[in-house]
Design a protein around this motif. Structure first.
Motif, PDB file in Angstrom:
ATOM      1  N   GLY A 184      46.019  39.461  43.041  1.00 32.66           N
ATOM      2  CA  GLY A 184      45.723  40.938  42.860  1.00 32.66           C
ATOM      3  C   GLY A 184      45.030  41.352  42.009  1.00 32.66           C
ATOM      4  N   ARG A 185      44.676  40.381  40.987  1.00 34.28           N
ATOM      5  CA  ARG A 185      43.690  40.639  39.965  1.00 34.28           C
ATOM      6  C   ARG A 185      42.539  41.136  40.136  1.00 34.28           C
ATOM      7  NH1 ARG A 185      40.491  36.993  36.744  1.00 34.28           N
ATOM      8  NH2 ARG A 185      41.166  35.384  38.021  1.00 34.28           N
ATOM      9  N   ASN A 186      42.443  42.481  39.554  1.00 32.96           N
ATOM     10  CA  ASN A 186      40.926  43.310  39.871  1.00 32.96           C
ATOM     11  C   ASN A 186      40.773  44.179  38.710  1.00 32.96           C
ATOM     12  OD1 ASN A 186      39.526  45.363  40.663  1.00 32.96           O
ATOM     13  ND2 ASN A 186      40.015  44.988  42.886  1.00 32.96           N
ATOM     14  N   PRO A 187      39.674  43.789  37.942  1.00 36.43           N
ATOM     15  CA  PRO A 187      39.388  44.730  36.835  1.00 36.43           C
ATOM     16  C   PRO A 187      39.063  46.275  36.916  1.00 36.43           C
ATOM     17  CG  PRO A 187      37.497  43.392  37.495  1.00 36.43           C
ATOM     18  CD  PRO A 187      38.439  43.012  38.214  1.00 36.43           C
ATOM     19  N   HIS A 188      38.738  46.606  38.368  1.00 32.86           N
ATOM     20  CA  HIS A 188      38.620  47.895  38.499  1.00 32.86           C
ATOM     21  C   HIS A 188      39.780  48.849  38.933  1.00 32.86           C
ATOM     22  CE1 HIS A 188      34.557  47.031  38.124  1.00 32.86           C
ATOM     23  NE2 HIS A 188      34.592  46.152  38.842  1.00 32.86           N
ATOM     24  N   ARG A 189      41.020  48.108  39.074  1.00 31.02           N
ATOM     25  CA  ARG A 189      42.246  48.901  39.291  1.00 31.02           C
ATOM     26  C   ARG A 189      43.159  49.050  38.307  1.00 31.02           C
ATOM     27  NH1 ARG A 189      43.910  48.732  45.180  1.00 31.02           N
ATOM     28  NH2 ARG A 189      42.218  47.979  46.436  1.00 31.02           N
ATOM     29  N   ALA A 218      41.780  39.783  43.737  1.00 30.54           N
ATOM     30  CA  ALA A 218      41.756  40.463  45.184  1.00 30.54           C
ATOM     31  C   ALA A 218      40.938  41.594  45.280  1.00 30.54           C
ATOM     32  CB  ALA A 218      43.092  41.086  45.765  1.00 30.54           C
ATOM     33  N   LEU A 219      39.711  41.684  45.827  1.00 33.68           N
ATOM     34  CA  LEU A 219      38.980  42.837  45.843  1.00 33.68           C
ATOM     35  C   LEU A 219      39.550  43.987  46.454  1.00 33.68           C
ATOM     36  CD1 LEU A 219      36.048  43.571  44.922  1.00 33.68           C
ATOM     37  CD2 LEU A 219      35.195  43.126  47.136  1.00 33.68           C
ATOM     38  N   GLU A 220      40.134  43.729  47.630  1.00 36.38           N
ATOM     39  CA  GLU A 220      40.996  44.824  48.204  1.00 36.38           C
ATOM     40  C   GLU A 220      42.395  44.384  48.459  1.00 36.38           C
ATOM     41  OE1 GLU A 220      39.289  47.684  50.919  1.00 36.38           O
ATOM     42  OE2 GLU A 220      37.801  46.176  51.458  1.00 36.38           O
ATOM     43  N   ALA A 242      55.672  29.675  43.286  1.00 31.70           N
ATOM     44  CA  ALA A 242      55.836  30.901  43.587  1.00 31.70           C
ATOM     45  C   ALA A 242      54.825  31.809  43.462  1.00 31.70           C
ATOM     46  CB  ALA A 242      57.116  31.312  42.838  1.00 31.70           C
ATOM     47  N   VAL A 243      54.851  32.936  44.109  1.00 30.91           N
ATOM     48  CA  VAL A 243      53.601  33.913  43.737  1.00 30.91           C
ATOM     49  C   VAL A 243      54.087  35.326  43.840  1.00 30.91           C
ATOM     50  CG1 VAL A 243      53.159  33.859  46.404  1.00 30.91           C
ATOM     51  CG2 VAL A 243      51.259  34.578  44.657  1.00 30.91           C
ATOM     52  N   PHE A 244      53.620  35.962  42.866  1.00 28.55           N
ATOM     53  CA  PHE A 244      53.925  37.609  42.671  1.00 28.55           C
ATOM     54  C   PHE A 244      52.739  38.074  43.174  1.00 28.55           C
ATOM     55  CE2 PHE A 244      53.501  41.028  39.521  1.00 28.55           C
ATOM     56  CZ  PHE A 244      54.104  42.056  40.442  1.00 28.55           C
ATOM     57  N   CYS A 245      52.767  39.028  44.226  1.00 29.43           N
ATOM     58  CA  CYS A 245      51.644  39.606  45.024  1.00 29.43           C
ATOM     59  C   CYS A 245      51.450  41.059  44.403  1.00 29.43           C
ATOM     60  CB  CYS A 245      51.612  39.785  46.344  1.00 29.43           C
ATOM     61  SG  CYS A 245      51.588  37.809  46.913  1.00 29.43           S
ATOM     62  N   PHE A 246      50.671  41.725  44.001  1.00 33.81           N
ATOM     63  CA  PHE A 246      50.642  43.152  43.489  1.00 33.81           C
ATOM     64  C   PHE A 246      50.616  43.980  44.463  1.00 33.81           C
ATOM     65  CE2 PHE A 246      47.438  41.787  39.421  1.00 33.81           C
ATOM     66  CZ  PHE A 246      48.783  41.031  39.262  1.00 33.81           C
ATOM     67  N   ASN A 247      50.804  43.942  45.986  1.00 27.02           N
ATOM     68  CA  ASN A 247      51.511  44.818  46.723  1.00 27.02           C
ATOM     69  C   ASN A 247      52.038  44.008  47.902  1.00 27.02           C
ATOM     70  OD1 ASN A 247      49.175  44.462  48.540  1.00 27.02           O
ATOM     71  ND2 ASN A 247      48.698  46.619  48.801  1.00 27.02           N
ATOM     72  N   ASP A 248      52.673  44.808  48.822  1.00 25.79           N
ATOM     73  CA  ASP A 248      53.290  44.152  50.037  1.00 25.79           C
ATOM     74  C   ASP A 248      52.343  43.544  51.065  1.00 25.79           C
ATOM     75  OD1 ASP A 248      55.832  44.624  48.865  1.00 25.79           O
ATOM     76  OD2 ASP A 248      56.405  46.327  50.447  1.00 25.79           O
ATOM     77  N   LEU A 249      51.301  44.344  51.303  1.00 26.90           N
ATOM     78  CA  LEU A 249      50.477  43.830  52.278  1.00 26.90           C
ATOM     79  C   LEU A 249      49.603  42.437  51.785  1.00 26.90           C
ATOM     80  CD1 LEU A 249      48.182  46.864  53.244  1.00 26.90           C
ATOM     81  CD2 LEU A 249      50.176  46.030  54.255  1.00 26.90           C
TER      82      LEU A 249
END
Lengths: 344, 344
Positions: A184-189, A218-220, A242-249
């Motif tokens: 989920g890394r994204n410099p614009h969010r 992740a761009l989106e 393991a992985v930490f995702c920045f949202n559920d989707l």
């Protein structure tokens, strides 16, 4: 010919002026037969209510706007439902503007509204610059929900994203995972920067070195982006555990990519999401996730607008800029600790 | 003191009346510096636009309403997003009313709107009676989307629910299932009656006898209802080998209940849903489902309102009552035919 008045309508309908007024103002509890008489008389006399004048008397338009990326994203669908419910309690209808998170459409949303149309707006922007806010402010109370990459002087409601991410990643370390990735890394969010910061802090606290290639951008934040990012991680010579995702989707997409590669969750790979959308409680395996108190976010945002619009109407001293943190929880489910129920 | 005019504002702001009008009317493309000057002048002069008069000139309020049970139900979240997009193309903003499918709140939604507020409404009712429609009609064009248990003379957009259900259950028979259950029976839901009819027709076509205990009712169509109904089916002495669920949320709940009991999908139990919400493509296993063309439903509903409100404005002969069937597909995925991709 002079314009028809409420009284003209009442005389023709054979009801009181008050009843005509109730129909015109949209109150619910008018006898059906009276409503029908009034509606016929409204048509016969050509009476048209003057909404502008009525709202001016009330000092309100009766609408607030909710500006968000997309209703089809479950987090925003759930949040919008809660905002509509909270707004109704203050007598407001809600206009929803979808921006797809693009700067152009976010700018258009700001400029197409104004005090003639809305009493306030709740924004979840992704691309607006601080200059956009300064240039385009629609002259009504604004509240920002969630995090935004730029700092603007408007009321703000969100959870502590750094602490939430630290809690999620701390949980992965606590169950013994040592090679913890993030998606989920994204410099614009704005949220991405805070969640990445929390991820890094938790790694440091657990004495784990950060490996750059384990943080996939992740761009989106849709399911397909999560599946693609997870595929990249599973292509690494040394896979994460393991992985930490920045949202559920993103997490749902990651689950799906793991299944497609025969990777077992949580045995080979633990997964944590963020948002606690209802989907996350039913996915197989169910998803461990950060649960922001969405009802508190919706109610707090609406009552901030209410407070400011009341201030404005009464010309009272406005209260100071508000930055309110709402509660969150870590919901621990199968994607990190496995099945808790035995098969029949 | 006389009320300020557009010209007063223009003189004070040092811009043209056209520019003031553009700001007041909410057009997007006004230079930021001009917008700021106009906004300051609007405040200084106390000018308030008369929305009622403006809309009267236009013959439009600029709003349509969308009345639905809940935005947090993914089908409605997705549909609402598509309606907002379709409405924008006609210059309309969308007001969303959530009714939770109760008659009281559906009645309130109808009565709280009228020609002073909206140019039309798209309804997805669950509990309104034919009498409610006759009594409470808000005097603007209405379109009903989806099926409703009562027959009312308003425009209607939906897929052929009987054929869709027959197609879904026919697919289950075609892959060799012989004990096919259904989840979602409900005498108060129009779609339920049609989908049950299609289910029965398909059983008859496949030469399968109907077993009453295999059709489990659902009061609501949420994930938890699907999980509960599936549990009941799995408690039967002779379990079903397939189940047709009347929406995707019920199917997601059924998938979850099957996993909780160690029942393999599709080996022991094939599952079909209805709606093709994005979630269904990512669930594990992914869900075979009926895919209504939601974009076509949204665009058709909005253009019916547009056609009728244009008719009304021009006093033309209104077109006949419309009953439009939009296309659908059966998306065949893992929950009926198993994994199509090999593990890595």
């Amino acid at each position: 010919m002079r314009a028809a008045t409420l009284k003209d309508v009442a005389v023709l309908a054979g009801v009181s002026v008050k009843t005509v007024s109730n129909v015109v103002n949209g109150y619910a509890f008018v006898k059906p037969e009276n409503r029908r008489k009034v509606e016929e008389a409204l048509i016969a006399t050509g009476y048209r209510p003057n909404i502008g004048a009525r709202n001016l008397r009330r000092g309100k338009t009766g609408f607030i706007a909710l500006v968000l990326p997309e209703l089809s994203i479950p987090y925003f669908g759930e949040l919008a439902g809660l905002v509509i419910t909270a707004a109704q309690a203050h007598g407001w209808n809600v206009l929803i503007e979808q921006t797809q998170g693009t700067r152009d459409r976010e700018r258009t949303a700001l400029t197409s509204m104004g005090p003639h149309m809305i009493d306030g707006a709740i924004l979840s922007p992704q691309a607006l610059s601080a200059e956009d806010f300064a240039d385009l402010a629609p002259g009504v109370p604004l509240v920002m929900v969630g995090e935004h990459a730029v700092d603007v002087p408007i009321d703000h409601v969100a959870i502590d994203n750094v602490l939430a991410a630290r809690t999620a990643v701390g949980h992965l370390a606590a169950i013994g995972r040592r090679r913890i990735a993030s998606i989920g890394r994204n410099p614009h969010r704005g949220t991405a920067a805070l969640r990445l910061e929390g991820y890094r802090a938790a790694l440091a606290e657990a004495g784990l070195a950060e490996d750059e290639e384990l943080s996939v951008p992740a761009l989106e934040y849709h399911r397909r982006d999560g599946a693609q990012a997870m595929s990249r991680l599973l292509d690494l010579p040394e896979r994460p555990d393991a992985v930490f995702c920045f949202n559920d989707l993103l997490a749902i997409g990651a689950l799906r990519a793991a299944a497609d590669r025969g990777v077992r969750v949580p045995e080979d790979l633990a997964i944590v999401g963020f948002d606690n959308t209802e989907e996350s409680a039913y996915s197989i395996p169910s998803l461990t996730t950060i649960a922001p108190d969405k009802k508190a976010i919706a109610e707090t945002a609406v009552s901030l607008i209410h407070g400011r619009s009341t201030d404005a109407a009464e010309n009272a001293t406005p209260f100071d800029l508000q930055d309110i943190q709402t509660p969150f929880a870590l919901e621990i489910r199968e994607s990190t600790i496995g099945r808790t129920r035995a098969p029949a």
